[in-house]
Design a protein around this motif. Structure first.
Motif, PDB file in Angstrom:
ATOM      1  N   MET A 114       0.927  -1.144   0.041  1.00 18.97           N
ATOM      2  CA  MET A 114      -0.053  -0.062   0.001  1.00 18.97           C
ATOM      3  C   MET A 114       0.852   1.329   0.079  1.00 18.97           C
ATOM      4  O   MET A 114       1.684   1.199   0.942  1.00 18.97           O
ATOM      5  CB  MET A 114      -1.094  -0.126   1.277  1.00 18.97           C
ATOM      6  N   ASP A 115       0.458   2.044  -0.879  1.00 19.36           N
ATOM      7  CA  ASP A 115       1.263   3.488  -0.907  1.00 19.36           C
ATOM      8  C   ASP A 115       0.756   4.550  -0.316  1.00 19.36           C
ATOM      9  O   ASP A 115      -0.684   4.776  -0.998  1.00 19.36           O
ATOM     10  CB  ASP A 115       1.722   3.592  -2.366  1.00 19.36           C
ATOM     11  N   ILE A 116       0.731   4.960   0.626  1.00 19.86           N
ATOM     12  CA  ILE A 116       0.096   6.109   1.428  1.00 19.86           C
ATOM     13  C   ILE A 116       0.312   7.509   0.860  1.00 19.86           C
ATOM     14  O   ILE A 116       1.728   8.018   0.936  1.00 19.86           O
ATOM     15  CB  ILE A 116       0.292   6.290   2.891  1.00 19.86           C
ATOM     16  N   GLY A 117      -0.607   8.080   0.037  1.00 20.21           N
ATOM     17  CA  GLY A 117      -0.110   9.230  -0.573  1.00 20.21           C
ATOM     18  C   GLY A 117       0.657   9.191  -1.825  1.00 20.21           C
ATOM     19  O   GLY A 117       1.674   9.635  -2.096  1.00 20.21           O
ATOM     20  N   THR A 118      -0.054   8.534  -2.671  1.00 22.44           N
ATOM     21  CA  THR A 118       0.692   8.379  -4.264  1.00 22.44           C
ATOM     22  C   THR A 118       0.957   9.280  -4.926  1.00 22.44           C
ATOM     23  O   THR A 118       1.995   9.502  -5.838  1.00 22.44           O
ATOM     24  CB  THR A 118       0.072   7.084  -4.885  1.00 22.44           C
ATOM     25  N   GLY A 119       0.446  10.680  -4.627  1.00 21.61           N
ATOM     26  CA  GLY A 119       0.849  11.526  -5.448  1.00 21.61           C
ATOM     27  C   GLY A 119       0.112  11.559  -6.820  1.00 21.61           C
ATOM     28  O   GLY A 119      -0.667  10.899  -7.251  1.00 21.61           O
ATOM     29  N   GLN A 168      -8.689   8.438  -0.178  1.00 20.04           N
ATOM     30  CA  GLN A 168      -8.839   8.812   1.181  1.00 20.04           C
ATOM     31  C   GLN A 168      -9.492   9.804   1.391  1.00 20.04           C
ATOM     32  O   GLN A 168      -9.203  10.960   0.913  1.00 20.04           O
ATOM     33  CB  GLN A 168      -7.390   8.699   1.910  1.00 20.04           C
ATOM     34  N   LYS A 169     -10.913   9.590   2.001  1.00 22.32           N
ATOM     35  CA  LYS A 169     -11.919  10.663   2.222  1.00 22.32           C
ATOM     36  C   LYS A 169     -11.426  11.924   3.039  1.00 22.32           C
ATOM     37  O   LYS A 169     -11.831  12.971   2.711  1.00 22.32           O
ATOM     38  CB  LYS A 169     -13.136  10.207   2.086  1.00 22.32           C
ATOM     39  N   ILE A 174      -5.389   7.904   8.086  1.00 19.57           N
ATOM     40  CA  ILE A 174      -4.257   7.420   7.160  1.00 19.57           C
ATOM     41  C   ILE A 174      -4.749   5.855   6.748  1.00 19.57           C
ATOM     42  O   ILE A 174      -4.838   5.751   5.486  1.00 19.57           O
ATOM     43  CB  ILE A 174      -3.094   7.381   8.161  1.00 19.57           C
ATOM     44  N   PHE A 175      -4.952   5.177   7.638  1.00 22.67           N
ATOM     45  CA  PHE A 175      -5.467   3.805   7.212  1.00 22.67           C
ATOM     46  C   PHE A 175      -6.935   3.667   7.360  1.00 22.67           C
ATOM     47  O   PHE A 175      -7.448   2.607   6.671  1.00 22.67           O
ATOM     48  CB  PHE A 175      -4.718   2.713   8.030  1.00 22.67           C
ATOM     49  N   LYS A 176      -7.587   4.220   8.234  1.00 18.61           N
ATOM     50  CA  LYS A 176      -9.043   4.422   8.571  1.00 18.61           C
ATOM     51  C   LYS A 176      -9.815   4.562   7.068  1.00 18.61           C
ATOM     52  O   LYS A 176      -9.534   5.504   6.481  1.00 18.61           O
ATOM     53  CB  LYS A 176      -9.582   5.444   9.566  1.00 18.61           C
ATOM     54  N   GLY A 177     -10.684   3.709   6.641  1.00 20.93           N
ATOM     55  CA  GLY A 177     -11.373   3.928   5.552  1.00 20.93           C
ATOM     56  C   GLY A 177     -10.629   3.118   4.268  1.00 20.93           C
ATOM     57  O   GLY A 177     -11.058   3.234   3.036  1.00 20.93           O
ATOM     58  N   VAL A 178      -9.552   2.853   4.217  1.00 23.36           N
ATOM     59  CA  VAL A 178      -8.635   2.324   3.235  1.00 23.36           C
ATOM     60  C   VAL A 178      -8.095   0.988   3.458  1.00 23.36           C
ATOM     61  O   VAL A 178      -7.641   0.182   2.714  1.00 23.36           O
ATOM     62  CB  VAL A 178      -7.576   3.284   2.620  1.00 23.36           C
ATOM     63  N   VAL A 189       4.272   1.599   2.222  1.00 23.03           N
ATOM     64  CA  VAL A 189       5.414   2.722   2.031  1.00 23.03           C
ATOM     65  C   VAL A 189       4.695   4.114   2.048  1.00 23.03           C
ATOM     66  O   VAL A 189       3.437   4.256   1.783  1.00 23.03           O
ATOM     67  CB  VAL A 189       6.088   2.497   0.535  1.00 23.03           C
ATOM     68  N   CYS A 190       5.560   5.198   2.356  1.00 25.91           N
ATOM     69  CA  CYS A 190       4.842   6.566   2.388  1.00 25.91           C
ATOM     70  C   CYS A 190       5.981   7.618   2.410  1.00 25.91           C
ATOM     71  O   CYS A 190       7.039   7.400   2.911  1.00 25.91           O
ATOM     72  CB  CYS A 190       4.121   6.771   3.659  1.00 25.91           C
ATOM     73  N   ASN A 191       5.476   8.535   1.571  1.00 26.54           N
ATOM     74  CA  ASN A 191       6.546   9.715   1.549  1.00 26.54           C
ATOM     75  C   ASN A 191       5.691  10.944   1.810  1.00 26.54           C
ATOM     76  O   ASN A 191       4.902  11.317   1.282  1.00 26.54           O
ATOM     77  CB  ASN A 191       6.922   9.950  -0.001  1.00 26.54           C
ATOM     78  N   PRO A 192       5.477  11.294   3.551  1.00 25.46           N
ATOM     79  CA  PRO A 192       4.696  12.047   3.872  1.00 25.46           C
ATOM     80  C   PRO A 192       4.731  13.653   3.608  1.00 25.46           C
ATOM     81  O   PRO A 192       5.893  13.682   3.038  1.00 25.46           O
ATOM     82  CB  PRO A 192       4.881  11.677   5.490  1.00 25.46           C
ATOM     83  N   PRO A 193       3.713  14.292   3.470  1.00 27.47           N
ATOM     84  CA  PRO A 193       3.684  15.682   3.513  1.00 27.47           C
ATOM     85  C   PRO A 193       4.694  16.101   4.405  1.00 27.47           C
ATOM     86  O   PRO A 193       4.271  16.001   5.513  1.00 27.47           O
ATOM     87  CB  PRO A 193       2.326  16.187   3.552  1.00 27.47           C
ATOM     88  N   PHE A 194       5.892  16.799   4.210  1.00 28.23           N
ATOM     89  CA  PHE A 194       6.715  17.059   5.418  1.00 28.23           C
ATOM     90  C   PHE A 194       6.751  18.665   5.878  1.00 28.23           C
ATOM     91  O   PHE A 194       7.183  18.485   6.998  1.00 28.23           O
ATOM     92  CB  PHE A 194       8.136  16.586   4.989  1.00 28.23           C
ATOM     93  N   HIS A 195       6.120  19.509   5.144  1.00 25.50           N
ATOM     94  CA  HIS A 195       6.412  20.736   5.899  1.00 25.50           C
ATOM     95  C   HIS A 195       4.971  21.001   6.873  1.00 25.50           C
ATOM     96  O   HIS A 195       4.019  20.388   6.657  1.00 25.50           O
ATOM     97  CB  HIS A 195       6.241  21.761   4.673  1.00 25.50           C
ATOM     98  N   ALA A 196       5.220  21.825   7.786  1.00 25.53           N
ATOM     99  CA  ALA A 196       4.070  22.066   8.645  1.00 25.53           C
ATOM    100  C   ALA A 196       3.165  23.303   8.177  1.00 25.53           C
ATOM    101  O   ALA A 196       1.869  23.449   8.956  1.00 25.53           O
ATOM    102  CB  ALA A 196       4.741  22.519  10.262  1.00 25.53           C
ATOM    103  N   SER A 197       3.547  24.066   7.281  1.00 29.80           N
ATOM    104  CA  SER A 197       2.619  25.182   6.887  1.00 29.80           C
ATOM    105  C   SER A 197       3.017  25.459   5.126  1.00 29.80           C
ATOM    106  O   SER A 197       3.942  25.030   4.703  1.00 29.80           O
ATOM    107  CB  SER A 197       2.791  26.402   7.515  1.00 29.80           C
ATOM    108  N   ALA A 198       1.864  26.028   4.764  1.00 36.40           N
ATOM    109  CA  ALA A 198       2.002  26.247   3.248  1.00 36.40           C
ATOM    110  C   ALA A 198       3.341  27.474   3.040  1.00 36.40           C
ATOM    111  O   ALA A 198       4.070  27.567   2.281  1.00 36.40           O
ATOM    112  CB  ALA A 198       0.958  27.079   2.904  1.00 36.40           C
ATOM    113  N   GLU A 199       3.403  28.156   4.138  1.00 33.59           N
ATOM    114  CA  GLU A 199       4.557  29.135   4.232  1.00 33.59           C
ATOM    115  C   GLU A 199       5.982  28.245   4.037  1.00 33.59           C
ATOM    116  O   GLU A 199       6.968  28.664   3.419  1.00 33.59           O
ATOM    117  CB  GLU A 199       4.411  30.120   5.406  1.00 33.59           C
TER     118      GLU A 199
END
Ligand code: SAH
Length: 314
Positions: A114-119, A168-169, A174-178, A189-199
């Motif tokens: 399972m690829d979490i956040g496949t982009g 993922q709705k 993350i896993f709930k619902g999928v 596997v996962c390459n998570p969103p890494f920044h804490a804000s848009a800035e």
């Protein structure tokens, strides 16, 4: 064309992208790449890496040449993944599964990842399917990214057969619902969103472009390296991964090895303590180095030794 011998250190031995790119071969696979070539500092031929279009075309050429992918494209402004680094993650995961497979790398579609956040690129499924024949379930929250992956799958029959997309709705899950407690998969596997804000994401992109030798900032730069939503989430990668760990406990028998990339070393401490809190039975930290960028994978399992031994027979 003479290519200077400069071996990039640190890629996994199975990685196909050791050393310099063979630009001649890549241009003949993808002629559009020709227009993005330029002369480097030492007179060598290189690519205009500061130009997002050039990077996108390079990726299309690499995917065509090495992974049999035709017509790969992603929407403008979306994260264009550096392929050698993404391939490394998949190869290290193959090593991890090998440990419980009598030292033979497991291949074929019975291995389910399972690829979490496949982009928008489906980069991990593409590499895993073409290198090892595994099958993939790809999750994603962004509708534009999902349509892009559907387009890529549609244009590539092998990919389509072995790739299932599960939207993922909720951004908060993350896993709930999928992933259900009844399902059995081998790997996440996962390459998570890494920044804490848009800035912070914007600042990161600007830095990246400056490092590539562009002094002036313009609109294109804001688009470089990813749509803002892709690159950040509240609390950054620390919160994302901590939540992933907590949710993994609720589906602990559904997956053999859970894993994620961790880009900030300083986040490791809280990640380890979260793993301890949920009572995992084993963890691994696998360092990866691509050029001057260091990163690592953290993997964990709830399977007991007995369950691990039985995994192969299953
Ligand atoms: N795997 C790709 C993209 C990584 S960017 C690559 O390595 O290049 C992180 C992705 O996670 C983004 O596409 C973002 O939309 C997605 N995302 C964010 N939160 C998510 C969630 N809760 N579940 C699934 N995907 C999520």
């Amino acid at each position: 064309m003479k290519k200077p011998e400069k071996k990039e250190k640190g890629l996994h031995p199975a990685n196909k992208h050791q050393g310099r790119y063979d630009l001649e071969a890549l241009v003949s696979a993808e002629p559009a790449l020709q227009q993005y070539l330029m002369e480097g500092k030492h007179g060598e031929q290189t690519i205009r890496f500061a130009d997002p279009e050039a990077v996108r075309t390079l990726n299309a050429a690499l995917l065509k040449s090495y992974y049999g992918i035709e017509n790969w494209d992603i929407p403008a402004g979306y994260l264009c993944p550096p392929i050698p680094g993404r391939a490394d993650y998949i190869h290290y995961m193959a090593d991890l599964l090998r440990e419980n497979n009598e030292e033979i790398t497991p291949r074929g579609s019975r291995i389910k990842c399972m690829d979490i956040g496949t982009g928008s690129s489906a980069i991990y499924p593409i590499i895993g399917i073409y290198e090892y024949g595994w099958s993939f379930v790809a999750t994603e929250t962004d509708p534009m990214a999902i349509s892009s992956v559907m387009r890529i799958a549609e244009a590539n029959p092998t990919l389509k057969e072995q790739l299932e997309i599960r939207p993922q709705k909720s951004h908060k899950q993350i896993f709930k619902g999928v992933l259900s407690t009844k399902e059995k998969i081998d790997l996440t596997v996962c390459n998570p969103p890494f920044h804490a804000s848009a800035e912070e994401a914007r600042a990161g992109s600007l830095r990246k472009v400056r490092n590539l030798g562009r002094n002036k900032t313009d609109k294109a730069i804001l688009n470089f390296g990813g749509q803002q939503n892709e690159l950040w989430c509240e609390g950054g990668e620390k919160r994302f991964i901590t939540q992933m760990i907590m949710e993994s406990k609720t589906v602990k028998n559904s997956c053999f090895w859970f894993s994620t990339l961790v880009s900030k070393e300083s986040n490791l401490k809280s990640i380890y303590s979260a793993l301890k809190n949920v009572g995992v039975s084993d963890t691994r930290t696998i360092d990866m180095g691509q050029g001057n960028k260091k990163s690592r994978i953290v993997a964990w399992t709830f399977y007991s030794q007995q369950q691990r031994d039985a995994w192969r027979d299953r």
